[in-house]
Design an enzyme around this catalytic site. Structure first.
Site, PDB file in Angstrom:
ATOM      1  N   ASP A 180       0.839  -1.194   0.000  1.00  0.00           N
ATOM      2  CA  ASP A 180       0.000   0.000   0.000  1.00  0.00           C
ATOM      3  C   ASP A 180       0.881   1.254   0.000  1.00  0.00           C
ATOM      4  O   ASP A 180       1.712   1.426  -0.890  1.00  0.00           O
ATOM      5  CB  ASP A 180      -0.953  -0.073   1.212  1.00  0.00           C
ATOM      6  CG  ASP A 180      -2.037   0.976   1.209  1.00  0.00           C
ATOM      7  OD1 ASP A 180      -3.021   0.802   0.483  1.00  0.00           O
ATOM      8  OD2 ASP A 180      -1.884   1.978   1.939  1.00  0.00           O
TER       9      ASP A 180
ATOM     10  N   HIS B  41      -6.960  -7.149   0.698  1.00  0.00           N
ATOM     11  CA  HIS B  41      -5.936  -6.108   0.633  1.00  0.00           C
ATOM     12  C   HIS B  41      -4.843  -6.317   1.678  1.00  0.00           C
ATOM     13  O   HIS B  41      -3.655  -6.112   1.397  1.00  0.00           O
ATOM     14  CB  HIS B  41      -6.591  -4.738   0.835  1.00  0.00           C
ATOM     15  CG  HIS B  41      -5.625  -3.594   0.831  1.00  0.00           C
ATOM     16  ND1 HIS B  41      -4.901  -3.232  -0.289  1.00  0.00           N
ATOM     17  CD2 HIS B  41      -5.258  -2.719   1.814  1.00  0.00           C
ATOM     18  CE1 HIS B  41      -4.126  -2.186  -0.002  1.00  0.00           C
ATOM     19  NE2 HIS B  41      -4.328  -1.866   1.269  1.00  0.00           N
TER      20      HIS B  41
END
Length: 287
Positions: A104, A267
């Site tokens: 991320d 994620h």
């Protein structure tokens, strides 16, 4: 929160900022960079899988966790400055060259580090993100609503900090709950919320930089056709289908040696599938 299996120290980087750095294991160095809205703790399981033959280095990024949170000057939270932090931390711990893995926001820092310090990064892995320019390019239409936070935190100082600061647990908790395939343990979720609650201004500055100084730096590299020269592995969810883009093609434009994988994880894949992520890191370093 400190993890009992990690050693901790404060490491000063070139800007006179101290980062909170966790380490474990011994052997060839691997630096792991966390994402939003998390801290180094996201790597706790992956680190356990690497510690037998790697020195695992896990800083809290500047502005996150228990690292310093300097006032933003417009470049303070640019990925170039944050990438320099990573190189400085590794050097302070005795490593001139190292493998680098980012998730991320940490993957954006890792991307910039690999462009700016190609002689120091032996291998690069990116988990579930696109390079900044590509991210802005694909975020359009109603499908881009999933990235509303990108646009909110890109606004000038004032409003984003006020809105997020008014209810930080609801804001950051939304992403922890919406993006994961499985719930976090209560103590880990609480720690991520605690750390984020104390870092609203710097987290917003990090995101704002991705709409300003980071775009400037990445555009110059793209115009100069600069590419990543080291072996690169990218793991991503299949969100390219929903947003209408080819993730592998996007990454290929930036790389010379790419292994791009679409994976069935959420994620927060380092916590959902740590054994698989650790194995990917081992495979990457054999290339």
């Amino acid at each position: 929160m400190n993890h009992t299996a990690f050693d901790y120290q404060r490491v000063q980087v070139s800007a006179g900022i101290e980062l909170n750095v966790a380490t474990t294991g011994s052997g060839t160095p691997v630096v792991l960079l966390h994402g939003f809205p998390q801290t180094h703790l996201m790597w706790r399981h992956v680190a356990a899988g690497l510690a037998a033959d790697h020195t695992v280095i896990m800083p809290d990024l500047r502005g996150y966790g228990d690292s310093d949170k300097p006032q933003d000057t417009g470049e303070t939270y640019g990925k170039r400055a944050m990438a320099q932090d990573v190189v400085d931390v590794a050097k302070a711990l005795g490593h001139d060259r190292f493998a680098l893995v980012g998730h991320d926001r940490g993957a954006l820092v890792a991307f910039r580090a690999a462009l700016d310090h190609a002689d120091k990064i032996t291998h690069l892995a990116s988990l579930d993100v696109l390079p900044t320019l590509d991210m802005w390019d694909v975020m359009h239409g109603t499908s881009a609503a999933v990235g509303f936070h990108l646009f909110l935190m890109a606004q000038p100082p004032g409003l984003p900090e006020q809105l997020i600061g008014a209810s930080p647990d609801a804001f950051f908790g939304h992403f922890l709950d919406a993006w994961g395939a499985t719930p976090f343990p209560a103590d880990i979720r609480d720690e991520y919320l605690r750390a984020s609650r104390e870092a609203v201004t710097s987290i917003v500055a990090d995101y704002r930089a991705s709409a300003t100084i980071d775009v400037e730096h990445d555009s110059k590299d793209k115009d100069a056709r600069n590419r990543l020269t080291m072996p690169v592995t990218v793991l991503q969810q299949d969100w390219g289908t929903a947003l209408g883009f080819d993730a592998k093609a996007r990454w290929s434009a930036w790389t010379q040696d790419l292994d791009h994988r679409t994976v069935p994880y959420g994620h927060f894949m380092a916590e959902e599938a740590p054994d698989e992520i650790a194995q990917m890191i081992r495979e990457l370093q054999k290339r």
